[in-house]
Write an enzyme that holds these catalytic residues in place. Sequence first.
Site, short mmCIF file in Angstrom:
data_model
loop_
_atom_site.label_atom_id
_atom_site.label_comp_id
_atom_site.label_asym_id
_atom_site.label_seq_id
_atom_site.Cartn_x
_atom_site.Cartn_y
_atom_site.Cartn_z
N LYS A 15 0.82 -1.21 0.00
CA LYS A 15 0.00 0.00 0.00
C LYS A 15 0.86 1.27 0.00
CE LYS A 15 -3.97 -2.27 0.46
NZ LYS A 15 -3.57 -3.70 0.59
C1 LIG Z 1 -4.23 -4.83 0.21
C2 LIG Z 1 -3.43 -6.05 0.17
C3 LIG Z 1 -3.69 -7.07 -0.76
C4 LIG Z 1 -4.85 -7.01 -1.72
O1 LIG Z 1 -4.69 -5.99 -2.70
P1 LIG Z 1 -5.96 -5.46 -3.52
O2 LIG Z 1 -5.45 -4.31 -4.30
O3 LIG Z 1 -6.96 -5.04 -2.49
O4 LIG Z 1 -6.45 -6.58 -4.35
C5 LIG Z 1 -2.85 -8.18 -0.77
N1 LIG Z 1 -1.83 -8.29 0.10
C6 LIG Z 1 -1.55 -7.34 1.02
C7 LIG Z 1 -0.42 -7.54 1.97
C8 LIG Z 1 -2.33 -6.18 1.08
O5 LIG Z 1 -2.04 -5.24 1.98
#
Ligand SMILES: *Cc1c(COP(=O)(O)O)cnc(C)c1O
Length: 497
Positions: free
Chosen positions: A112
Amino acid sequence: MLYASTRNSGLKVSSAEAIVKGIADDGGLFVPTEIPKVSLEKISNLANKTYTQRAKEIMSLFLTDFSAEEIENCVLSAYNSNNFGSDEIAPLHTLGDAEILELWHGPTCAFKDMALQILPHLMTCSIKKCNIKKEIVILVATSGDTGKAALEGFADVEGTRILVFFPENGVSKIQKLQMLTQSGKNVGVASVYGNFDDAQTGVKRIFGDEEYNKKLDSEGFRLSSANSINWGRLLPQIYYFSAYCDMVKKGRIKVGDKINICVPTGNFGNILASWYAGKMGLPVNKFICASNANNVLTDFINTGIYDKNRSFHTTSSPSMDILISSNLERLLSDITGDEKGVSGWMQELGKNGKYEISPETKKVVSERFFGGFCDDEATKASICKVWNEHKYLMDTHTAVAYNVYEQYVAETGDKTPTVIASTANPYKFNSAVYSSISPQAKIENMDEFDILDALNRKTGLEIPKSLSELKTKAVRFDTKCAKEDMINVVSGMLGIK
Ligand SMILES: *Cc1c(COP(=O)(O)O)cnc(C)c1O
């Protein structure tokens, strides 16, 4: 370049407006009205450039209302060795036939950060461009990682407040501590009794509450979003170009060769970014969509029926514990170009929790995507296997992707070089990771920090400082609320009645 709502192509805005608003007035999501193309020649060119140069060039194609200087400032403020440990930003690690794209070198140890380190800069630029005098209130529902990354990105950013809701029993202990200890004058954190979908639905309801938004307006506030429904979250995630360039540089592929992209998926944001990269001209063969036991997307890809009416599982990969993958709406909009169809499906989803796409659309989806899932046992087994065979430690989310990648290869025999998105540092999900590689360990008797240390002793990998220092940080927030009360919590945090 303009952006339109997935539910009404007549609703067009600039990229700055799309970023400030977060979601369209009709409840749809903003999508670019055309997809810019990147030629193979241009890709060759990018291969010799740094991550920041690549990011600047790709993002400029979408941010046509930003000056080159503004984009440069945003990119350099976000992607530097101070925030990401080195100038590589998103390095590749070769693992047998696959390339692991490590997206977790940012300050909160999850992918993120790739978007949320730059979003506040894009947001402050956009606020100026749109001449908005209100304070922007970023309202976030999180399955764990977005919340912390958004808090870290927006803390003390002038002209903004950041309020985060997480499911009380739906995040890891480390994730919870990361959020509850967040510093900054403009931050607020609360947990919701319920799961991530409850929190997300609650936030969407606040966005859609006209009367409440009028009240906020009269108090000098305006809501926006840092979830991947905000276009400003998706754009910086087009790092698949960078991964491709690095594979070219390593000699793994030649420019023009196809790759597969495998992504551990929750809200469908990260994998959708790879889809857009493909539309722009990145040579992609298959998009491999990996889910955990909440396998609503696997079923969707295989049947064309999206059905969230099923039991919700709390898993060891909590950031993927999602039954309503918001960004699927953008994919369907892109494939069909049919705003009425998309609105209809989303209405059905809201009403019955279920919709079925047309046979033609289903055909495209299942040709381009492979959907697979694995449960917690299989996730652990993958972590253990890769550790034993390669001495490479994966977090639980990455392990889900790796497991599904192996299923795909076993099923198809496809030898196309594959990029696997690695979305979190293994220390962030320490209990599950440690017990995967040390099945005899009695982790019930250990606290979070004992487990960090034990994992460090076992693997020799460095504990990220941002996680070890949680031990001595004071907890600042203790609000817990029912999903119906989220709106009152928001008012309380903003100091309005
Ligand atoms: C948010 C997240 C995901 C999923 O990503 P999306 O964009 O919501 O599909 C997978 N792994 C981790 C560690 C995340 O923080």
